[in-house]
Scaffold this motif. Structure first.
Motif, PDB file in Angstrom:
ATOM      1  N   GLY A  75      40.099  56.715  29.406  1.00 44.27           N
ATOM      2  CA  GLY A  75      40.649  57.882  30.076  1.00 44.27           C
ATOM      3  C   GLY A  75      40.937  57.686  31.545  1.00 44.27           C
ATOM      4  O   GLY A  75      41.480  58.593  32.184  1.00 44.27           O
ATOM      5  N   LYS A  76      40.591  56.532  32.095  1.00 44.15           N
ATOM      6  CA  LYS A  76      40.844  56.239  33.499  1.00 44.15           C
ATOM      7  C   LYS A  76      42.104  55.379  33.641  1.00 44.15           C
ATOM      8  O   LYS A  76      42.368  54.494  32.832  1.00 44.15           O
ATOM      9  CB  LYS A  76      39.665  55.497  34.139  1.00 44.15           C
ATOM     10  N   SER A  77      42.857  55.644  34.694  1.00 44.30           N
ATOM     11  CA  SER A  77      44.043  54.844  35.003  1.00 44.30           C
ATOM     12  C   SER A  77      43.716  53.932  36.182  1.00 44.30           C
ATOM     13  O   SER A  77      42.990  54.320  37.102  1.00 44.30           O
ATOM     14  CB  SER A  77      45.227  55.744  35.344  1.00 44.30           C
ATOM     15  N   ALA A  78      44.275  52.718  36.163  1.00 47.67           N
ATOM     16  CA  ALA A  78      43.924  51.732  37.187  1.00 47.67           C
ATOM     17  C   ALA A  78      45.149  50.940  37.617  1.00 47.67           C
ATOM     18  O   ALA A  78      45.956  50.518  36.787  1.00 47.67           O
ATOM     19  CB  ALA A  78      42.855  50.780  36.663  1.00 47.67           C
ATOM     20  N   LEU A  79      45.257  50.723  38.909  1.00 45.72           N
ATOM     21  CA  LEU A  79      46.262  49.849  39.502  1.00 45.72           C
ATOM     22  C   LEU A  79      45.568  48.637  40.088  1.00 45.72           C
ATOM     23  O   LEU A  79      44.568  48.775  40.800  1.00 45.72           O
ATOM     24  CB  LEU A  79      47.015  50.580  40.620  1.00 45.72           C
ATOM     25  N   VAL A  80      46.091  47.450  39.801  1.00 44.38           N
ATOM     26  CA  VAL A  80      45.610  46.227  40.441  1.00 44.38           C
ATOM     27  C   VAL A  80      46.811  45.555  41.089  1.00 44.38           C
ATOM     28  O   VAL A  80      47.746  45.146  40.389  1.00 44.38           O
ATOM     29  CB  VAL A  80      44.942  45.263  39.442  1.00 44.38           C
ATOM     30  N   THR A  81      46.822  45.458  42.400  1.00 45.53           N
ATOM     31  CA  THR A  81      47.954  44.837  43.084  1.00 45.53           C
ATOM     32  C   THR A  81      47.819  43.316  43.046  1.00 45.53           C
ATOM     33  O   THR A  81      46.728  42.774  42.951  1.00 45.53           O
ATOM     34  CB  THR A  81      48.047  45.306  44.543  1.00 45.53           C
ATOM     35  N   GLY A  82      48.956  42.637  43.102  1.00 41.88           N
ATOM     36  CA  GLY A  82      48.940  41.177  43.084  1.00 41.88           C
ATOM     37  C   GLY A  82      48.226  40.633  41.867  1.00 41.88           C
ATOM     38  O   GLY A  82      47.376  39.746  41.983  1.00 41.88           O
ATOM     39  N   SER A  83      48.590  41.130  40.681  1.00 43.68           N
ATOM     40  CA  SER A  83      47.756  40.881  39.506  1.00 43.68           C
ATOM     41  C   SER A  83      48.456  40.106  38.397  1.00 43.68           C
ATOM     42  O   SER A  83      48.065  40.183  37.234  1.00 43.68           O
ATOM     43  CB  SER A  83      47.232  42.205  38.951  1.00 43.68           C
ATOM     44  N   THR A  84      49.480  39.330  38.732  1.00 43.33           N
ATOM     45  CA  THR A  84      50.125  38.511  37.705  1.00 43.33           C
ATOM     46  C   THR A  84      49.389  37.192  37.472  1.00 43.33           C
ATOM     47  O   THR A  84      49.750  36.429  36.573  1.00 43.33           O
ATOM     48  CB  THR A  84      51.589  38.225  38.067  1.00 43.33           C
ATOM     49  N   GLY A  85      48.380  36.913  38.261  1.00 37.21           N
ATOM     50  CA  GLY A  85      47.592  35.698  38.078  1.00 37.21           C
ATOM     51  C   GLY A  85      46.296  35.787  38.859  1.00 37.21           C
ATOM     52  O   GLY A  85      46.013  36.774  39.547  1.00 37.21           O
ATOM     53  N   GLY A  86      45.481  34.749  38.749  1.00 38.59           N
ATOM     54  CA  GLY A  86      44.283  34.610  39.555  1.00 38.59           C
ATOM     55  C   GLY A  86      43.268  35.718  39.375  1.00 38.59           C
ATOM     56  O   GLY A  86      43.077  36.268  38.289  1.00 38.59           O
ATOM     57  N   ILE A  87      42.593  36.053  40.475  1.00 41.23           N
ATOM     58  CA  ILE A  87      41.557  37.080  40.450  1.00 41.23           C
ATOM     59  C   ILE A  87      42.135  38.422  40.015  1.00 41.23           C
ATOM     60  O   ILE A  87      41.520  39.162  39.250  1.00 41.23           O
ATOM     61  CB  ILE A  87      40.881  37.191  41.829  1.00 41.23           C
ATOM     62  N   GLY A  88      43.323  38.754  40.501  1.00 45.99           N
ATOM     63  CA  GLY A  88      43.925  40.039  40.164  1.00 45.99           C
ATOM     64  C   GLY A  88      44.151  40.198  38.673  1.00 45.99           C
ATOM     65  O   GLY A  88      43.867  41.260  38.102  1.00 45.99           O
ATOM     66  N   PHE A  89      44.657  39.149  38.026  1.00 44.47           N
ATOM     67  CA  PHE A  89      44.874  39.213  36.583  1.00 44.47           C
ATOM     68  C   PHE A  89      43.543  39.359  35.853  1.00 44.47           C
ATOM     69  O   PHE A  89      43.434  40.140  34.889  1.00 44.47           O
ATOM     70  CB  PHE A  89      45.605  37.967  36.095  1.00 44.47           C
ATOM     71  N   ILE A 118      34.852  43.640  48.033  1.00 40.02           N
ATOM     72  CA  ILE A 118      34.232  42.506  47.364  1.00 40.02           C
ATOM     73  C   ILE A 118      34.521  41.260  48.182  1.00 40.02           C
ATOM     74  O   ILE A 118      35.639  41.074  48.676  1.00 40.02           O
ATOM     75  CB  ILE A 118      34.792  42.336  45.936  1.00 40.02           C
ATOM     76  N   LEU A 119      33.504  40.422  48.340  1.00 37.58           N
ATOM     77  CA  LEU A 119      33.649  39.207  49.138  1.00 37.58           C
ATOM     78  C   LEU A 119      33.535  37.982  48.245  1.00 37.58           C
ATOM     79  O   LEU A 119      32.448  37.422  48.080  1.00 37.58           O
ATOM     80  CB  LEU A 119      32.566  39.148  50.226  1.00 37.58           C
ATOM     81  N   PRO A 120      34.642  37.552  47.627  1.00 36.09           N
ATOM     82  CA  PRO A 120      34.575  36.308  46.859  1.00 36.09           C
ATOM     83  C   PRO A 120      34.391  35.113  47.789  1.00 36.09           C
ATOM     84  O   PRO A 120      34.821  35.131  48.947  1.00 36.09           O
ATOM     85  CB  PRO A 120      35.934  36.228  46.160  1.00 36.09           C
ATOM     86  N   GLY A 121      33.756  34.079  47.266  1.00 40.23           N
ATOM     87  CA  GLY A 121      33.750  32.797  47.937  1.00 40.23           C
ATOM     88  C   GLY A 121      34.887  31.960  47.400  1.00 40.23           C
ATOM     89  O   GLY A 121      35.818  32.481  46.777  1.00 40.23           O
ATOM     90  N   PRO A 122      34.853  30.648  47.613  1.00 39.31           N
ATOM     91  CA  PRO A 122      35.892  29.784  47.042  1.00 39.31           C
ATOM     92  C   PRO A 122      35.957  29.978  45.533  1.00 39.31           C
ATOM     93  O   PRO A 122      34.961  29.837  44.835  1.00 39.31           O
ATOM     94  CB  PRO A 122      35.408  28.376  47.411  1.00 39.31           C
ATOM     95  N   THR A 123      37.144  30.326  45.046  1.00 41.91           N
ATOM     96  CA  THR A 123      37.308  30.705  43.643  1.00 41.91           C
ATOM     97  C   THR A 123      38.475  29.938  43.039  1.00 41.91           C
ATOM     98  O   THR A 123      39.512  29.759  43.686  1.00 41.91           O
ATOM     99  CB  THR A 123      37.570  32.223  43.538  1.00 41.91           C
ATOM    100  N   LEU A 124      38.321  29.527  41.810  1.00 45.80           N
ATOM    101  CA  LEU A 124      39.328  28.698  41.156  1.00 45.80           C
ATOM    102  C   LEU A 124      40.471  29.559  40.622  1.00 45.80           C
ATOM    103  O   LEU A 124      40.617  29.785  39.431  1.00 45.80           O
ATOM    104  CB  LEU A 124      38.699  27.874  40.033  1.00 45.80           C
ATOM    105  N   SER A 125      41.299  30.029  41.544  1.00 43.22           N
ATOM    106  CA  SER A 125      42.532  30.729  41.193  1.00 43.22           C
ATOM    107  C   SER A 125      43.676  29.719  41.170  1.00 43.22           C
ATOM    108  O   SER A 125      43.512  28.555  41.551  1.00 43.22           O
ATOM    109  CB  SER A 125      42.827  31.821  42.226  1.00 43.22           C
ATOM    110  N   GLU A 126      44.851  30.174  40.761  1.00 43.08           N
ATOM    111  CA  GLU A 126      46.006  29.275  40.735  1.00 43.08           C
ATOM    112  C   GLU A 126      46.337  28.744  42.125  1.00 43.08           C
ATOM    113  O   GLU A 126      46.700  27.576  42.287  1.00 43.08           O
ATOM    114  CB  GLU A 126      47.233  29.985  40.152  1.00 43.08           C
TER     115      GLU A 126
END
Length: 258
Positions: A7-21, A177-185
């Motif tokens: 029942g909740k709607s959500a927007l994630v910007t920059g979400s075609t890959g990496g952390i956002g996806f 949120i404070l990610p550290g070095p993360t294996l994104s594209e």
């Protein structure tokens, strides 16, 4: 513990890959109706095909007032907004011109400012909402190789804290949120030159962490799913008493207790 975002709607910007996806996927798996965002229709369509389900996409460049305005006109309200869109560019301070600084400020900071202005008041009117900013451990552990990026992420953390105070008592929480070095594209592409001699991406990532983030306690890159798990929790009703916080998924890189 079960997270239910039905029942909740959500927007994630920059979400075609990496952390956002990964965040978009996690929110959808928890039951939210997700809208993903990218700059090009091709990227958005490809991400939607991978995501499956009932997710929708908006191909808009949000790094301008016009892009943000167009998004809000198409999607006037969300229960959850994850300000994930961000860029980074390693560059020595003395070679970093005004254009690079301005680009990082517009993408990493002002997109979130504009979306907060648009989406927080309707959340407050409904008495419930979640806004999340993707900061970075670089907000506190400013990287010498990209000071401009660290400054923009410090601004994101400050923005989230200030907005949490502004939304006090409304039922709307705002966190970073404070990610550290993360294996994104993007990080994978940066690491490819170090993969000579048959090294795997994970091995190259571990070498990067040891060389450039020696205070890491996990001594490796985080996965995008590890970061996404924190975002999904913060987006849920279970996190109702957490607001104004900067929550670390940094593998222990930042060397202080908080």
């Amino acid at each position: 513990m079960k997270i239910d975002l039905s029942g909740k709607s959500a927007l994630v910007t920059g979400s075609t890959g990496g952390i956002g996806f990964a965040i978009a996927r996690g929110l959808q798996e928890a039951g939210a109706a997700v809208v993903i965002n990218g700059r090009t229709p091709a990227a958005v369509d490809e991400a939607l095909a991978r995501l499956g389900g009932a997710a929708r996409g908006r191909a808009l460049d949000l790094a301008s007032p016009e892009g943000a305005r167009d998004l809000v006109a198409l999607e006037p309200a969300f229960d959850i907004v994850v300000n994930n869109l961000g860029i980074f560019q390693p560059q020595d301070f003395f070679d970093t011109d005004d254009a690079i600084w301005e680009r990082h400020w517009q993408v990493n900071v002002m997109v979130g400012v504009r979306l907060a202005r648009a989406y927080l008041p309707p959340m407050a009117a409904r008495g419930w909402g979640r806004m999340i900013f993707l900061g970075s451990e670089s907000a506190f552990n400013i990287p010498v190789e990209m000071i401009h990026y660290g400054v923009s992420k410090t601004a994101d953390v400050s923005l989230a804290r200030g907005l949490a105070k502004r939304m006090a008592g409304t039922g709307v929480t705002v966190n970073s949120i404070l990610p550290g070095p993360t294996l994104s594209e993007g990080v994978a592409e940066m690491l490819r030159p170090g993969m000579a001699g048959g090294k795997s991406l994970e091995e190259a990532g571990a070498e990067f962490v040891r060389a450039h983030r020696p205070t890491s306690l996990i001594q490796r890159l985080a996965t995008v799913d590890e970061v996404a798990s924190m975002a999904v929790y913060l987006a849920s009703p279970l996190a109702s008493a957490t607001t104004g916080a900067a929550l670390r998924v940094d593998g222990g890189v930042v060397d202080f207790i908080n």
